[in-house]
Design an enzyme around this catalytic site. Structure first.
Site, PDB file in Angstrom:
ATOM      1  N   ARG A 127       0.859  -1.256   0.176  1.00 27.21           N
ATOM      2  CA  ARG A 127       0.011   0.125   0.056  1.00 27.21           C
ATOM      3  C   ARG A 127       0.838   1.335   0.133  1.00 27.21           C
ATOM      4  O   ARG A 127       0.504   2.169  -0.888  1.00 27.21           O
ATOM      5  CB  ARG A 127      -0.974   0.067   1.363  1.00 27.21           C
ATOM      6  CG  ARG A 127      -1.730   1.363   1.474  1.00 27.21           C
ATOM      7  CD  ARG A 127      -1.944   1.630   2.647  1.00 27.21           C
ATOM      8  NE  ARG A 127      -3.098   0.628   3.367  1.00 27.21           N
ATOM      9  CZ  ARG A 127      -3.177   0.487   4.722  1.00 27.21           C
ATOM     10  NH1 ARG A 127      -2.333   1.186   5.513  1.00 27.21           N
ATOM     11  NH2 ARG A 127      -4.037  -0.126   5.172  1.00 27.21           N
ATOM     12  N   TYR A 128       1.723   1.339   0.766  1.00 23.28           N
ATOM     13  CA  TYR A 128       2.803   2.114   1.067  1.00 23.28           C
ATOM     14  C   TYR A 128       4.152   2.165   0.005  1.00 23.28           C
ATOM     15  O   TYR A 128       4.414   0.872  -0.154  1.00 23.28           O
ATOM     16  CB  TYR A 128       3.277   2.673   2.247  1.00 23.28           C
ATOM     17  CG  TYR A 128       2.332   3.063   3.306  1.00 23.28           C
ATOM     18  CD1 TYR A 128       1.790   4.310   3.533  1.00 23.28           C
ATOM     19  CD2 TYR A 128       1.989   2.047   4.170  1.00 23.28           C
ATOM     20  CE1 TYR A 128       0.771   4.637   4.353  1.00 23.28           C
ATOM     21  CE2 TYR A 128       1.041   2.442   5.191  1.00 23.28           C
ATOM     22  CZ  TYR A 128       0.537   3.609   5.216  1.00 23.28           C
ATOM     23  OH  TYR A 128      -0.439   4.040   6.067  1.00 23.28           O
ATOM     24  N   ARG A 148       7.126   0.153   1.987  1.00 22.80           N
ATOM     25  CA  ARG A 148       7.073  -1.111   2.849  1.00 22.80           C
ATOM     26  C   ARG A 148       5.970  -1.865   2.277  1.00 22.80           C
ATOM     27  O   ARG A 148       4.782  -1.289   1.853  1.00 22.80           O
ATOM     28  CB  ARG A 148       6.847  -0.688   4.205  1.00 22.80           C
ATOM     29  CG  ARG A 148       5.690   0.513   4.728  1.00 22.80           C
ATOM     30  CD  ARG A 148       6.046   1.300   6.028  1.00 22.80           C
ATOM     31  NE  ARG A 148       5.132   2.192   6.255  1.00 22.80           N
ATOM     32  CZ  ARG A 148       4.882   3.272   5.875  1.00 22.80           C
ATOM     33  NH1 ARG A 148       5.255   3.921   4.660  1.00 22.80           N
ATOM     34  NH2 ARG A 148       3.917   4.107   6.519  1.00 22.80           N
ATOM     35  N   CYS A 154      -3.301 -18.512  13.823  1.00 20.56           N
ATOM     36  CA  CYS A 154      -3.179 -17.923  15.330  1.00 20.56           C
ATOM     37  C   CYS A 154      -3.252 -18.799  16.461  1.00 20.56           C
ATOM     38  O   CYS A 154      -4.022 -19.664  16.116  1.00 20.56           O
ATOM     39  CB  CYS A 154      -4.008 -16.499  15.615  1.00 20.56           C
ATOM     40  SG  CYS A 154      -3.682 -15.581  14.316  1.00 20.56           S
ATOM     41  N   CYS A 162      -8.738 -13.827  17.857  1.00 17.18           N
ATOM     42  CA  CYS A 162      -9.418 -12.737  18.344  1.00 17.18           C
ATOM     43  C   CYS A 162     -10.819 -12.530  17.680  1.00 17.18           C
ATOM     44  O   CYS A 162     -10.762 -12.445  16.675  1.00 17.18           O
ATOM     45  CB  CYS A 162      -8.381 -11.465  18.159  1.00 17.18           C
ATOM     46  SG  CYS A 162      -6.875 -12.044  18.762  1.00 17.18           S
ATOM     47  N   CYS A 216     -10.522  -9.580  15.331  1.00 16.23           N
ATOM     48  CA  CYS A 216      -9.556  -9.445  14.135  1.00 16.23           C
ATOM     49  C   CYS A 216      -9.884  -8.652  12.815  1.00 16.23           C
ATOM     50  O   CYS A 216     -10.931  -8.857  12.404  1.00 16.23           O
ATOM     51  CB  CYS A 216      -9.261 -10.857  13.716  1.00 16.23           C
ATOM     52  SG  CYS A 216      -7.850 -10.994  12.761  1.00 16.23           S
ATOM     53  N   ARG A 276      -8.335  -9.217  10.088  1.00 20.05           N
ATOM     54  CA  ARG A 276      -8.538 -10.076   8.728  1.00 20.05           C
ATOM     55  C   ARG A 276      -9.374 -11.357   9.291  1.00 20.05           C
ATOM     56  O   ARG A 276      -9.262 -12.394   8.834  1.00 20.05           O
ATOM     57  CB  ARG A 276      -7.130 -10.550   8.677  1.00 20.05           C
ATOM     58  CG  ARG A 276      -6.260  -9.317   8.331  1.00 20.05           C
ATOM     59  CD  ARG A 276      -5.038  -9.722   7.359  1.00 20.05           C
ATOM     60  NE  ARG A 276      -4.244  -8.299   7.131  1.00 20.05           N
ATOM     61  CZ  ARG A 276      -3.295  -8.031   7.884  1.00 20.05           C
ATOM     62  NH1 ARG A 276      -2.547  -8.887   8.624  1.00 20.05           N
ATOM     63  NH2 ARG A 276      -2.803  -7.039   7.687  1.00 20.05           N
ATOM     64  N   ASP A 327     -11.046  -1.152  12.955  1.00 22.53           N
ATOM     65  CA  ASP A 327     -11.351  -1.308  11.606  1.00 22.53           C
ATOM     66  C   ASP A 327     -12.888  -1.531  11.408  1.00 22.53           C
ATOM     67  O   ASP A 327     -13.521  -2.243  12.403  1.00 22.53           O
ATOM     68  CB  ASP A 327     -10.438  -2.179  10.701  1.00 22.53           C
ATOM     69  CG  ASP A 327      -9.242  -1.803  10.837  1.00 22.53           C
ATOM     70  OD1 ASP A 327      -8.752  -0.583  10.617  1.00 22.53           O
ATOM     71  OD2 ASP A 327      -8.399  -2.554  11.173  1.00 22.53           O
ATOM     72  N   ASP A 371      -7.201   3.385  10.517  1.00 25.19           N
ATOM     73  CA  ASP A 371      -6.323   3.058   9.150  1.00 25.19           C
ATOM     74  C   ASP A 371      -7.732   3.051   8.290  1.00 25.19           C
ATOM     75  O   ASP A 371      -8.739   2.435   8.346  1.00 25.19           O
ATOM     76  CB  ASP A 371      -6.032   1.571   9.373  1.00 25.19           C
ATOM     77  CG  ASP A 371      -5.178   1.031   8.635  1.00 25.19           C
ATOM     78  OD1 ASP A 371      -4.753   1.778   7.494  1.00 25.19           O
ATOM     79  OD2 ASP A 371      -4.517  -0.034   8.645  1.00 25.19           O
ATOM     80  N   LYS A 390      -2.894   4.928   7.214  1.00 27.37           N
ATOM     81  CA  LYS A 390      -3.326   5.382   8.559  1.00 27.37           C
ATOM     82  C   LYS A 390      -3.033   6.932   8.714  1.00 27.37           C
ATOM     83  O   LYS A 390      -2.015   7.538   8.337  1.00 27.37           O
ATOM     84  CB  LYS A 390      -2.139   4.496   9.505  1.00 27.37           C
ATOM     85  CG  LYS A 390      -2.305   3.212   9.479  1.00 27.37           C
ATOM     86  CD  LYS A 390      -1.541   2.547  10.190  1.00 27.37           C
ATOM     87  CE  LYS A 390      -1.294   1.090  10.295  1.00 27.37           C
ATOM     88  NZ  LYS A 390      -0.909   0.351   9.268  1.00 27.37           N
TER      89      LYS A 390
END
Ligand SMILES: *Cc1c(COP(=O)(O)O)cnc(C)c1O
Ligand code: SF4
Length: 343
Positions: free
Chosen positions: A90-91, A94, A103, A107, A110, A112, A269, A306, A313
């Site tokens: 995206r940037y 990076r 995981c 969570c 999450c 994702r 998000d 974000d 962000k």
């Protein structure tokens, strides 16, 4: 088999096991778990004091997950920003490299959720992702994420780090992991020794509540810090978990005491299935206002949103509110003026 792999085998993954342990409310969680898998490590389960507490809320499925139709499964447009499956670019300088889709604990909030722990998402094909990064000299920072990169074996992770380290323009590598919080036994002396060979390496972990800071999680962080690895923390503002100023302040202070520097507090998000965790931006401002000046500046992270659509962000501190507070406007790193809709 290492001790942490053994712990993973002993995780709670079904509503029946959970109900047996807690005489839980009779809600039928099977449909929720069918859509968004559950996994709770024995260690993290042991941090629950009572049903509904901040640890419980983070890891135990809630029927509300299936009643949230307002949001997108992928509001940050990560799929569109993937030049290679599992790589998010995206940037310019990076990339996020999704090396694992598993995981230790799934969570419930999450970002994702659409794919983590499910069949729908697969980890990036490593050779393809590494070739892409090698072909883009502007990429100087690679963020390993997922899922949780520390759910890979030491050898597998070592291979990926070695491949990245061979690329001259990759200056730094970051690892985003919740293992110190949910599976602290994963952070072995052997792991720390392996990671140390890939400096400069930054580990960002993800504590959300002061009761996650225990002897075990402190030891995991100390092992990494002793290997010379800089530790940061990214928290998410979560309703009923850490949306009280004194809870957040205690969390930030206790993180510093275990040598972890608070980096970000994320506004939740707008991800489908997580609406019951979302706080208003105004609440987040109230929570974070209790930090600056009231405690060590080191304990004050950046409170960020974000932006949907992969716009990047932005700091909430720089957001502008309409006079009645109903509209929030931000300017992103590209100078674009964007209206942020909270719901
Ligand atoms: C958050 C994020 C990054 C890293 O952002 P920093 O502000 O540098 O920590 C990079 N790429 C994507 C897609 C991200 O979501
Ligand atoms: S550890 Fe991170 S990636 Fe994994 S379920 Fe939790 S928030 Fe999602």
């Amino acid at each position: 088999m290492e001790a942490w792999e053994h712990s993973l085998k002993k995780c709670i993954t079904s509503p029946e096991e959970l109900a047996g342990l807690f005489h839980a409310p009779g809600e039928n969680l099977a449909p929720v778990v069918g859509r968004y898998p559950m996994r709770i490590t024995p260690y993290y389960l042991g941090l629950i004091r009572e049903p509904g507490d901040p640890i419980w809320r983070q890891c135990v499925p809630d029927p509300a997950e299936l009643h949230d139709f307002t949001q997108s499964p992928d509001p940050l447009d990560e799929e569109r920003l993937s030049p290679v499956p599992g790589l998010i670019h995206r940037y310019p300088d990076r990339v996020v490299f999704l090396v694992s889709t598993a995981c230790a604990v799934y969570c419930r909030f999450c970002m994702r959720k659409r794919g983590v722990g499910c069949q729908g998402m697969s980890p990036a094909p490593v050779d393809e992702a590494v070739a892409y990064i090698a072909s883009k000299p502007q990429i100087r920072d690679v963020i390993l994420s997922g899922g949780d990169p520390l759910l890979l074996s030491d050898d597998r992770l070592d291979q990926i780090l070695t491949a990245l380290r061979r690329i001259p323009h990759v200056e730094i590598i970051r690892i985003g992991t919740r293992a110190p919080v949910t599976l602290p036994e994963r952070v072995t002396v052997k792991l720390a020794r392996m990671l140390k060979r890939h400096q400069p390496l930054y580990v960002n972990t993800h504590f959300n509540h002061p009761s996650e800071i225990t002897e075990q999680s402190a030891r995991a962080c100390a092992r990494l810090a002793d290997a010379g690895i800089q530790l940061g923390n990214q928290s998410v503002l979560l309703k009923g978990v850490n949306d009280e100023p004194q809870v957040m302040r205690e969390l930030m202070q206790r993180l510093l005491a275990i040598r972890v520097r608070p980096y970000y507090i994320h506004q939740m998000d707008l991800v489908q299935g997580t609406a019951h965790f979302r706080t208003r931006v105004a609440d987040g401002i109230r929570v974070t206002a209790a930090l600056r000046g009231h405690t060590s500046g080191l304990a004050v992270p950046h409170y960020v949103i974000d932006l949907p659509g992969g716009k990047g962000k932005v700091e909430v501190a720089s957001a502008r509110f309409s006079p009645d507070g109903s509209r929030i406007t931000v300017r992103n790193y590209l100078g674009e003026e964007i209206e942020y809709r909270e719901t």
